[in-house]
Write an enzyme that holds these catalytic residues in place. Structure first.
Site, PDB file in Angstrom:
ATOM      1  N   ASP A  49      42.462  35.972  35.301  1.00  0.00           N
ATOM      2  CA  ASP A  49      42.184  34.880  34.375  1.00  0.00           C
ATOM      3  C   ASP A  49      43.474  34.232  33.867  1.00  0.00           C
ATOM      4  O   ASP A  49      43.429  33.221  33.156  1.00  0.00           O
ATOM      5  CB  ASP A  49      41.296  35.340  33.219  1.00  0.00           C
ATOM      6  CG  ASP A  49      41.916  36.439  32.370  1.00  0.00           C
ATOM      7  OD1 ASP A  49      43.023  36.917  32.690  1.00  0.00           O
ATOM      8  OD2 ASP A  49      41.285  36.839  31.371  1.00  0.00           O
ATOM      9  N   SER A  50      44.616  34.769  34.287  1.00  0.00           N
ATOM     10  CA  SER A  50      45.894  34.101  34.037  1.00  0.00           C
ATOM     11  C   SER A  50      45.921  32.715  34.668  1.00  0.00           C
ATOM     12  O   SER A  50      46.781  31.887  34.329  1.00  0.00           O
ATOM     13  CB  SER A  50      47.051  34.948  34.579  1.00  0.00           C
ATOM     14  OG  SER A  50      46.788  35.369  35.912  1.00  0.00           O
ATOM     15  N   ASP A  88      38.744  38.821  37.842  1.00  0.00           N
ATOM     16  CA  ASP A  88      38.676  39.049  36.404  1.00  0.00           C
ATOM     17  C   ASP A  88      37.379  38.510  35.816  1.00  0.00           C
ATOM     18  O   ASP A  88      36.936  37.404  36.174  1.00  0.00           O
ATOM     19  CB  ASP A  88      39.831  38.330  35.691  1.00  0.00           C
ATOM     20  CG  ASP A  88      40.988  39.243  35.374  1.00  0.00           C
ATOM     21  OD1 ASP A  88      40.804  40.477  35.380  1.00  0.00           O
ATOM     22  OD2 ASP A  88      42.084  38.724  35.109  1.00  0.00           O
ATOM     23  N   LYS A 118      37.266  43.069  37.235  1.00  0.00           N
ATOM     24  CA  LYS A 118      38.153  43.700  36.257  1.00  0.00           C
ATOM     25  C   LYS A 118      37.759  43.232  34.865  1.00  0.00           C
ATOM     26  O   LYS A 118      37.470  42.049  34.661  1.00  0.00           O
ATOM     27  CB  LYS A 118      39.621  43.354  36.510  1.00  0.00           C
ATOM     28  CG  LYS A 118      40.580  44.009  35.487  1.00  0.00           C
ATOM     29  CD  LYS A 118      42.039  43.862  35.890  1.00  0.00           C
ATOM     30  CE  LYS A 118      42.597  42.500  35.645  1.00  0.00           C
ATOM     31  NZ  LYS A 118      42.634  42.126  34.191  1.00  0.00           N
ATOM     32  N   GLU A 120      38.685  43.948  30.483  1.00  0.00           N
ATOM     33  CA  GLU A 120      39.647  44.484  29.529  1.00  0.00           C
ATOM     34  C   GLU A 120      38.951  45.348  28.482  1.00  0.00           C
ATOM     35  O   GLU A 120      37.822  45.067  28.083  1.00  0.00           O
ATOM     36  CB  GLU A 120      40.397  43.338  28.841  1.00  0.00           C
ATOM     37  CG  GLU A 120      41.211  42.477  29.796  1.00  0.00           C
ATOM     38  CD  GLU A 120      41.957  41.352  29.094  1.00  0.00           C
ATOM     39  OE1 GLU A 120      41.974  41.323  27.844  1.00  0.00           O
ATOM     40  OE2 GLU A 120      42.539  40.502  29.794  1.00  0.00           O
ATOM     41  N   GLU A 186      49.093  47.508  30.944  1.00  0.00           N
ATOM     42  CA  GLU A 186      49.969  46.366  30.677  1.00  0.00           C
ATOM     43  C   GLU A 186      50.790  46.575  29.416  1.00  0.00           C
ATOM     44  O   GLU A 186      50.268  46.903  28.353  1.00  0.00           O
ATOM     45  CB  GLU A 186      49.160  45.063  30.558  1.00  0.00           C
ATOM     46  CG  GLU A 186      50.058  43.859  30.308  1.00  0.00           C
ATOM     47  CD  GLU A 186      49.357  42.517  30.459  1.00  0.00           C
ATOM     48  OE1 GLU A 186      50.012  41.481  30.223  1.00  0.00           O
ATOM     49  OE2 GLU A 186      48.163  42.502  30.834  1.00  0.00           O
TER      50      GLU A 186
END
Length: 277
Positions: A49-50, A88, A118, A120, A186
């Site tokens: 999602d960056s 993501d 993925k 978070e 991270e």
């Protein structure tokens, strides 16, 4: 499914089996051409999602939508032949409930052909990870600095220093026990990265963590020098393609203004050339 299945791509179970072995090589990709470049060299390609910041100019990842992840995921899939693709889950697409997470994860897998998603979060996401994996959706976890939570973390700060290490370690154990096949660490201290890697039975993939992790990941635009808005400490530049592109574009602009481009070899005459005998 919009992508062609990659017969040679490693499966989540095969990635999990790489624990303690040759480090996993992981990079992000958001487009077909970049996917084609990274594919021969990577075990895992993450559609992160960056992309919201790198491609769309957003100030953070919070504005990324499911539609954006699906569009870029399908594009990346078309460029891969051997790497495993992970996509993501964007902010607010999975936090409400395990059922919400399942619906959106299934959509991403169906629309992109990805092998896993993925998400978070640690302890608070364990129930959701367990729910997804029990329903045939492989999950890569992401703990430590979780960019979707920057408003509660107080920005892009190192996580797990001092007494806070216990929290991050608990997150790692929770996602591993819940069934994640790997976990991104991270922006945590190197010693904590090593401790977590030794404490859990799934591969750790570091980004600003430790060389002792079971793998490493970087944002491809960071390591190629294409994204220059800011440079994280952990983002080693392996090239400066942004500077090269700037020089090339400047040269083009100068030639256009000087009427040096297009040259005779770049334009067409009135008559087609005679066919060769």
């Amino acid at each position: 499914m919009s992508a062609t299945a990659r017969i040679t791509a490693p499966t989540p179970s095969e990635i999990r089996a790489r624990k303690g072995g040759t480090p996993l090589v992981c990079l992000t990709a958001y487009t077909t051409p970049i996917a084609q470049l990274v594919d021969p060299h990577c075990d895992i390609v993450l559609v992160g999602d960056s992309l919201g910041m790198v491609l769309h100019g957003l100030p953070s990842t919070l504005g990324v939508t499911m539609e954006m992840m699906s569009l870029h995921g399908a594009a990346v899939a078309r460029g891969l032949k051997q790497a495993m693709m992970v996509v993501d889950m964007p902010f607010a697409s999975y936090e409400e409930s395990p059922e919400q997470a399942f619906g959106n994860a299934a959509r991403l897998m169906r629309e992109t052909g990805c092998a896993a998603v993925k998400l978070e979060g640690g302890v608070e996401m364990a129930e959701t990870i367990r729910f997804l994996t029990a329903r045939s959706i492989p999950v890569m976890a992401h703990i430590g600095l979780t960019p979707q939570a920057i408003n509660t973390l107080g920005g892009y700060k190192v996580q797990g220093r001092g007494e806070d290490a216990a929290r991050v370690l608990a997150d790692a154990k929770a996602v591993a026990e819940a069934g994640a096949f790997s976990v991104v660490l991270e922006k945590v201290p190197a010693a904590l990265g090593d401790e977590i890697t030794a404490a859990i039975d799934i591969p750790t993939i570091g980004i600003g963590a430790s060389a002792g992790c079971d793998g490493q990941i970087l944002v491809v635009d960071d390591m190629l020098g294409l994204f220059t808005a800011f440079k994280p400490k952990f983002a080693k530049r392996y090239a400066e393609l942004g500077k090269s592109a700037d020089a090339a574009i400047a040269a083009y602009a100068a030639e256009v203004r000087a009427r040096a481009f297009p040259a005779p070899e770049h334009v067409f005459g009135d008559a087609a050339p005679e066919p060769k005998k």
